[in-house]
Design an enzyme around this catalytic site. Structure first.
Site, PDB file in Angstrom:
ATOM      1  CG  HIS A 182      -1.932   1.120   0.923  1.00  0.00           C
ATOM      2  ND1 HIS A 182      -2.921   0.761   1.890  1.00  0.00           N
ATOM      3  CD2 HIS A 182      -2.626   1.908   0.693  1.00  0.00           C
ATOM      4  CE1 HIS A 182      -3.932   1.667   1.883  1.00  0.00           C
ATOM      5  NE2 HIS A 182      -3.477   2.343   0.377  1.00  0.00           N
ATOM      6  CB  CYS A 488      -2.562  -5.652 -17.663  1.00  0.00           C
ATOM      7  SG  CYS A 488      -2.483  -7.564 -17.807  1.00  0.00           S
TER       8      CYS A 488
HETATM    9  C1  PEP Z   1       1.717 -10.005 -15.145  1.00  0.00           C
HETATM   10  O1  PEP Z   1       2.175 -11.207 -15.410  1.00  0.00           O
HETATM   11  O2  PEP Z   1       2.093  -9.194 -16.427  1.00  0.00           O
HETATM   12  C2  PEP Z   1      -0.188  -9.510 -14.711  1.00  0.00           C
HETATM   13  C3  PEP Z   1      -0.114  -8.093 -15.172  1.00  0.00           C
HETATM   14  O3  PEP Z   1      -0.599 -10.412 -13.207  1.00  0.00           O
HETATM   15  P1  PEP Z   1       0.180 -10.879 -12.131  1.00  0.00           P
HETATM   16  O4  PEP Z   1       1.343  -9.241 -11.738  1.00  0.00           O
HETATM   17  O5  PEP Z   1      -0.906  -9.939 -11.426  1.00  0.00           O
HETATM   18  O6  PEP Z   1       0.602 -11.261 -12.001  1.00  0.00           O
END
Ligand code: PEP
Ligand code: MG
Length: 535
Positions: A182, A488
């Site tokens: 956080h 993402c």
């Molecule tokens: C990733 O692996 O790039 C992703 C966006 O998922 P997480 O970070 O939640 O594993």
């Protein structure tokens, strides 16, 4: 000359130089116990001083920060919190032990709550506990760190972060901590350089420090020339951030006029207050393991959480990922205990397909929320085309069930995260409605370097030609199939990586809300034609 340079983990970009201010730990602090009446009065005074501080702090804050501290003030004003501590004192316990015991019971209650919101508040209670303890032990007179200082501590509570005036510069170095905490999120949102995970070396820091939050480096005793360079760098960054904020509502066009979609990643309700929805092109990733992780069987509560995202996005596309538990995100009772390598074990869709009851509850809540706008459901950690087909069969069954009832629903788009190298190289075989590349996991799996290991951080590089080749392959496969491809993972918010990601053919980036203005600014500085010509 730099005397020493220590590597930690990058948690918030930027460079800061200043004197180290060590926040002393509460562990090991002690005080002499007085009479019953003295202990009572001492605790009352400590709580009153903590309350006064928090009340003063709240007047200087707005948005998510004000909400966070407002909750703490409400707790400190609630007599029920102090009554049980006074009862412990009456039984002969010292003020600090009485306060700790009362707060431990309270924190345990919050941690056991069904509601994610209340569970997340347990850290606010710990924050209040420590603020009062600091007064009891006489450590509070350290006051908040002076503006411009480098705060050095084992860990830092959100309220301690918010007590510091960061408008005059300064940075943070933590022995523990994580970039996903956080406080790291607050630091990124306010542009405070931060390095975490230094290990025991944090205790040796003193004197003048230079923090490079982007590189995850702490330099001890930098020379005058290095300091001057760093200060100029920091001032430029502050100005660039202000310029970027001024243009955050405008679309992100490259210099040669190509529109890049910039979406946001949402992990909790606070992320929706960090930015007006009008600044983004939608939600590119909502991590349900954080939003609704403990609501596994609760369709209605999940529906409410998804509906809130849809309302916030106000018609813009919303991508909600089905549960990605496992790896570094265990859910007791659901994920598998004792796996020898959890990142290579039962995670994401692998687990959902083994728990069809729980998976279908989530799909039902999602299909109901799909009525409220443009919903895209995304499966994490997909390895085989068969998994997508199996998951789609569950979706069809859920849609048929809803069709037989009087409950409103709609069919969402159904796509996959591409974060397993084998899936990336076979992306053309997946009949998904969209692809979103998870560069965090794709990079760790492709480079055989753990995403959370400081020792191998240099290996886990998204700019490795092998990783970029996979990203380019997925972008091509998406074009060939006629489906959207976005990124993402954290690389989407990293200005150093964005040129390579666009060059690889990606045209949509989903980033943490605090980074969006700078990401748009970075895109505006790029010329796609020139990038394509670069060797
Ligand atoms: C990733 O692996 O790039 C992703 C966006 O998922 P997480 O970070 O939640 O594993
Ligand atoms: Mg991932």
């Amino acid at each position: 000359m730099v005397e020493r340079c220590i590597r930690g983990r990058a948690a918030s970009e930027g460079v800061a130089v200043g004197p180290a201010v060590i926040l002393r730990a509460l562990e090991g602090a002690s005080r002499a116990k007085g009479s019953l009446a003295e202990e009572h009065a001492t605790l009352a005074a400590a709580v009153a001083r903590a309350r006064g501080e928090v009340a003063e702090l709240i007047g200087t804050l707005e948005g998510d920060a004000a909400e966070l501290i407002g909750f703490q003030l409400a707790l400190l004003e609630d007599d029920a919190l102090t009554e049980s501590a006074y009862a412990h004192i009456e039984s002969g316990v010292a003020a600090e032990a009485a306060w700790r015991a009362a707060m431990a019971a309270e924190i345990a209650g919050y941690e056991a709550a069904d509601d994610e919101y209340f569970r997340a508040r347990a850290s606010d209670l710990a924050d209040i506990r420590d603020r009062v303890l600091r007064h009891l032990f006489g450590l509070a007179d350290d006051g908040p760190a002076p503006a411009g200082a480098i705060v050095v501590a084992r860990d830092l509570a959100p309220s301690a972060f918010l007590s510091v005036d960061w408008t005059k510069g300064g940075g943070i170095v933590l022995g523990d901590g994580s970039p996903t905490s956080h406080v790291a999120m607050l630091a990124r949102g306010r542009g405070v350089p931060m390095v975490v995970g230094l290990g025991p070396a944090w205790e040796t820091l003193s004197g003048l420090l230079l923090v490079d939050g982007g590189a995850g480096l702490v330099e001890i005793g930098p020379d005058a020339e290095r300091v001057a360079r760093a200060r100029a760098q920091a001032a430029t960054l502050v100005q660039r951030r202000a310029d970027a904020m001024a243009h955050q509502l405008e679309p992100a066009l490259t210099r040669d006029g190509t529109r890049i979609s910039v979406l946001v990643n949402i992990s909790g309700p606070a992320d929706m207050t960090a930015l007006p929805a009008a600044a983004c092109d939608g939600i590119g990733l909502a991590r349900t393991e954080f939003l609704t992780g403990n609501l596994l069987g609760d369709e209605e509560a999940q529906y409410q959480a998804y509906a809130e995202l849809m309302r916030w996005a106000d018609g813009r596309p919303v991508t909600i990922r089905t549960l990605d538990a496992g790896g570094d995100k265990p859910i007791p009772g659901y994920t598998v205990d004792g796996e020898s390598n959890p990142f290579l074990g039962l995670r994401g869709i692998r687990l959902s397909l083994r728990h069809p009851g729980i998976f279908r509850v989530q799909l039902r809540a999602l299909a109901r929320a799909a009525v409220l706008g443009s919903l895209k459901v995304m499966l994490p950690m997909v390895t085989n085309a068969r998994e997508l087909e199996e998951a789609r069969a569950h979706l069809r069954a859920v849609l048929a069930e809803l069709d037989d009832s009087s409950i409103a629903f709609a069919e969402p788009a159904f796509g996959i995260m591409v974060e397993v190298p084998a899936a990336a190289l076979a992306a053309q075989d997946f009949a998904a409605d969209f692809f979103s590349i998870g560069t965090n996991d794709l990079t760790q799996y492709a480079t055989a370097a753990s995403r959370d290991g400081a020792e191998v951080a240099d290996y886990a590089d998204v700019l490795h030609p092998g990783v970029l080749a996979m990203i380019a392959h997925v972008a091509r496969a998406g074009r060939a199939r006629g489906v959207d491809v976005s990124i993402c993972g954290d690389a989407a918010g990293d200005a150093r990586a964005i040129p390579a990601l666009l060059k690889a053919g990606v045209r949509a980036l989903s980033v943490s809300p605090g980074l969006l203005p700078m990401v748009k600014a970075a895109i505006r500085g790029l010329d796609l034609a020139a990038l394509a010509e670069d060797a």
